[in-house]
Design a protein around this motif. Structure first.
Motif, mmCIF file in Angstrom:
data_model
loop_
_atom_site.group_PDB
_atom_site.id
_atom_site.type_symbol
_atom_site.label_atom_id
_atom_site.label_comp_id
_atom_site.label_asym_id
_atom_site.label_seq_id
_atom_site.Cartn_x
_atom_site.Cartn_y
_atom_site.Cartn_z
ATOM 1 N N GLY A 133 1.789 -1.056 11.934
ATOM 2 C CA GLY A 133 1.007 -1.132 11.113
ATOM 3 C C GLY A 133 -0.434 -0.996 10.523
ATOM 4 O O GLY A 133 -0.899 -0.861 10.369
ATOM 5 N N ILE A 134 -1.253 -0.183 11.985
ATOM 6 C CA ILE A 134 -2.370 0.061 12.142
ATOM 7 C C ILE A 134 -2.901 1.128 10.328
ATOM 8 O O ILE A 134 -4.133 1.045 10.406
ATOM 9 C CB ILE A 134 -3.014 0.784 12.778
ATOM 10 C CG1 ILE A 134 -4.440 0.421 13.501
ATOM 11 C CG2 ILE A 134 -2.345 2.358 13.973
ATOM 12 C CD1 ILE A 134 -4.789 0.941 14.811
ATOM 13 N N ILE A 135 -1.982 1.626 10.024
ATOM 14 C CA ILE A 135 -2.441 2.998 9.146
ATOM 15 C C ILE A 135 -1.569 2.277 8.091
ATOM 16 O O ILE A 135 -1.336 2.999 6.390
ATOM 17 C CB ILE A 135 -1.696 4.361 9.619
ATOM 18 C CG1 ILE A 135 0.041 4.045 9.638
ATOM 19 C CG2 ILE A 135 -2.767 5.092 10.596
ATOM 20 C CD1 ILE A 135 0.304 6.188 9.678
ATOM 21 N N GLY A 136 -0.703 1.045 7.349
ATOM 22 C CA GLY A 136 -0.414 0.824 6.903
ATOM 23 C C GLY A 136 0.866 0.745 6.537
ATOM 24 O O GLY A 136 1.729 1.596 7.969
ATOM 25 N N GLU A 137 1.799 1.362 5.581
ATOM 26 C CA GLU A 137 2.925 2.189 5.693
ATOM 27 C C GLU A 137 2.609 3.434 5.271
ATOM 28 O O GLU A 137 2.140 4.277 5.098
ATOM 29 C CB GLU A 137 3.737 1.864 4.025
ATOM 30 C CG GLU A 137 4.784 1.982 4.097
ATOM 31 C CD GLU A 137 5.571 2.221 2.890
ATOM 32 O OE1 GLU A 137 6.610 2.677 2.211
ATOM 33 O OE2 GLU A 137 4.601 1.493 1.360
#
Length: 329
Positions: A143-147
């Motif tokens: 999830g570090i870059i979101g979706e």
């Protein structure tokens, strides 16, 4: 398998065979044990250079050597089918260089033959087996870059005068040599549920019959998209980017990842380099083959048979759209 040293036999003594020999040379429990070429002189020269035990002037001799644990098919795309079939009929596990075959029909036939004989086979698309490739997936899932929603990937080399690129009978063109990498990059991270493909191509080669540069756009059922480029007319940055709602992951060199960087709000927040113990990256696919054989697997979960066939079908469809035909089609 109870042998300490895993012995690999290579069919074909060209450039990529040298890369495999280079990869395994420093590893104490792996060995390029045998090399086969159509010319015994070429095979012996290769064997002398890499200190290989056996040099064969025919492929039949190599596949019938009882000490060979794995056959690596390192000949041009156009010859993968007959050479792999030869090895499978001898009961030898096979690691087949990408692209797996000339077309999906050949791929299905080889995999069906392997399965009928209970023999392991996998495609040597080395990117699939590399630790940094798996790291990208791990970062996406964290999830570090979101979706993640968009992938861009590009791979170009100056290859416009190479014979194997220019000839239909050698399955020439950019797609099977370079495009296969960017297609794999997209599918590794976004999956296989592709609902729309749009492409553009520049033709060249013999009779202007070969794809020399292409753009491919994929739309996935869940709304994701991948924009891909491959070509033989330029040098380029070879980058892959996985773009998300909160940041992006940049992969330096999509076919052999050297560096993975994570950005949030356009600021670098993490980076991961190639493993210190890595030689040139070819070793990881051989290690996976050994792991699969030791566990009684007939295919690798890192590159399932269904995925190999699906990508060959995807490339068949692109070639049909572009009017690129090989003699074995």
């Amino acid at each position: 398998m109870d042998k300490k040293t895993f012995k690999v036999g290579i069919i074909g003594a060209g450039w990529i065979a040298n890369k495999m020999a280079e990869a395994l040379a420093p590893l104490s429990d792996y060995e390029v044990y045998a090399i086969a070429s159509r010319s015994i002189e070429k095979a012996q020269e290769f064997a002398d250079h890499w200190h290989i035990t056996k040099a064969y002037g025919s492929y039949e001799e190599l596949v019938n050597d009882p000490d060979v644990d794995l056959v690596y098919i390192a000949t041009p795309h156009s010859h993968h089918y007959p050479h792999t079939k030869l090895a499978l009929q001898a009961g030898k596990p096979c690691l087949v260089e990408k692209s797996f075959t000339a077309n999906a029909r050949e791929a299905k036939e080889l995999i069906e033959l392997a399965e009928s004989k209970g023999v392991f086979i996998t495609e040597a698309i080395w990117t699939r087996y590399m630790p940094l490739s798996h790291k990208v997936k791990e970062l996406m899932e964290s999830g570090i870059i979101g979706e993640p929603r968009l992938i861009t990937a590009t791979l170009c080399y100056m290859m416009e005068f190479k014979e194997r690129i220019l000839k239909p009978e050698l399955c020439g063109g950019a797609l099977l040599d370079l495009g296969v990498y960017v297609l794999n990059f997209a599918r590794m991270y976004f999956g296989t549920d592709i609902v729309k493909t749009v492409s553009n191509v520049m033709m060249g080669g013999e009779g202007n019959s070969i794809d020399m540069q292409e753009c491919i756009s994929l739309c996935f059922a869940d709304g994701k998209m991948a924009n891909l480029q491959a070509g033989c007319y330029t040098l380029n940055d070879r980058q892959g980017i996985v773009n998300g709602t909160e940041g992006y992951i940049r992969v330096d060199n999509v076919n052999c990842p050297e560096l993975v960087e994570v950005y949030r709000d356009y600021k670098l927040v993490a980076s991961f380099g190639r493993p210190a113990e890595m030689t040139n990256g070819y070793e990881y696919q051989v290690k996976e083959c050994r792991r699969c054989l030791e566990n009684g697997l007939l295919e690798s979960p890192m590159m399932p048979h269904a995925e190999t066939i699906s990508i060959m079908e995807e490339m068949d469809a692109l070639r049909a759209e572009w009017g690129v035909k090989y003699p074995m089609d």
